[in-house]
Write a protein that holds these residues in place. Sequence first.
Motif, PDB file in Angstrom:
ATOM      1  N   PRO A 172       0.775  -1.311   0.190  1.00  0.00           N
ATOM      2  CA  PRO A 172      -0.005   0.031   0.052  1.00  0.00           C
ATOM      3  C   PRO A 172       0.795   1.245  -0.127  1.00  0.00           C
ATOM      4  N   ALA A 173       2.019   1.161   0.599  1.00  0.00           N
ATOM      5  CA  ALA A 173       2.744   2.321   0.696  1.00  0.00           C
ATOM      6  C   ALA A 173       3.397   2.545  -0.812  1.00  0.00           C
ATOM      7  N   LEU A 174       3.772   1.616  -1.480  1.00  0.00           N
ATOM      8  CA  LEU A 174       4.075   1.883  -3.020  1.00  0.00           C
ATOM      9  C   LEU A 174       3.053   2.541  -3.658  1.00  0.00           C
ATOM     10  N   THR A 175       1.763   1.987  -3.505  1.00  0.00           N
ATOM     11  CA  THR A 175       0.766   2.782  -4.211  1.00  0.00           C
ATOM     12  C   THR A 175       0.650   4.340  -3.824  1.00  0.00           C
ATOM     13  N   LEU A 176       0.974   4.708  -2.421  1.00  0.00           N
ATOM     14  CA  LEU A 176       0.836   5.870  -2.001  1.00  0.00           C
ATOM     15  C   LEU A 176       2.086   6.876  -2.811  1.00  0.00           C
ATOM     16  N   ARG A 177       3.093   6.031  -2.904  1.00  0.00           N
ATOM     17  CA  ARG A 177       4.376   6.991  -3.559  1.00  0.00           C
ATOM     18  C   ARG A 177       3.839   7.009  -5.032  1.00  0.00           C
ATOM     19  N   TRP A 178       3.254   6.068  -5.556  1.00  0.00           N
ATOM     20  CA  TRP A 178       2.757   6.305  -7.018  1.00  0.00           C
ATOM     21  C   TRP A 178       1.683   7.442  -7.088  1.00  0.00           C
ATOM     22  N   ALA A 179       0.782   7.536  -6.163  1.00  0.00           N
ATOM     23  CA  ALA A 179      -0.112   8.912  -6.226  1.00  0.00           C
ATOM     24  C   ALA A 179       0.602  10.148  -5.908  1.00  0.00           C
ATOM     25  N   GLU A 180       1.538  10.073  -5.060  1.00  0.00           N
ATOM     26  CA  GLU A 180       2.456  11.195  -4.997  1.00  0.00           C
ATOM     27  C   GLU A 180       2.907  11.424  -6.240  1.00  0.00           C
ATOM     28  N   ARG A 181       3.559  10.836  -6.962  1.00  0.00           N
ATOM     29  CA  ARG A 181       4.103  11.073  -8.316  1.00  0.00           C
ATOM     30  C   ARG A 181       2.872  11.590  -9.316  1.00  0.00           C
ATOM     31  N   TYR A 182       1.714  10.712  -9.180  1.00  0.00           N
ATOM     32  CA  TYR A 182       0.840  11.042 -10.198  1.00  0.00           C
ATOM     33  C   TYR A 182       0.422  12.410 -10.181  1.00  0.00           C
ATOM     34  N   TYR A 183      -0.069  12.783  -8.890  1.00  0.00           N
ATOM     35  CA  TYR A 183      -0.702  14.195  -8.549  1.00  0.00           C
ATOM     36  C   TYR A 183       0.361  15.490  -8.811  1.00  0.00           C
TER      37      TYR A 183
END
Length: 212
Positions: A172-183
């Motif tokens: 789940p932390a990896l998906t949050l890192r993805w979200a950080e990059r996405y936004y």
Amino acid sequence: MAAQRKPATESAGTPDGEGRPALPATSWAVLGLLSFGEELSGYDVKKWADWSLRFFYWSPSFSQVYGELKRLEKAGYVTARMVAQETGNRDKKVYRITAEGLEAVRTWAREAPVEPPVLKHGVMLRLWLGHLLDPEQMREVLGRHREYAETMRRRAEADAEGSRGREEWAYPALTLRWAERYYAAERDLADAMLADVEELAGREGGSASSAS
């Protein structure tokens, strides 16, 4: 707003080839939240979804959460019990994934087809209709979107930091890192589009001056 990805809507209730109920993707998302082994109330499921799933998939209402939990309990994928609260408030209902539920969500994650995201970008739809807007209106739309994207980037960054040290939350932390990059990318794209709008407005202004 940022690009929206609609949850899949496969039909529910019809058993698959192995006799398991065919559930919508939102059911698998809720069951997935319970797959980390914790016993959660409906409020907890909503809180966990807002902490992680909302950044890339789904931000459920409480009614949706409880509807999915009821569906999963009927399928035998979760069990429920009432527990007393230390605050003295009324007992609350908590849910735990069953062995059958864990096996079902594991099978779904491994074998179900992965559908491509469906992109619905309201800001780009407005830009597409830019010939009907004044340049200042378009700047306002893009400016608000930039602020929104940066706010979401900061929230994803904070939630990713909050998950540090929890081994079970590594993915789940990896998906949050993805979200950080996405936004961050959405923010930067808004900046680029603002520059493009300025350039286009300058060209149109120059053309109008020449024509007069």
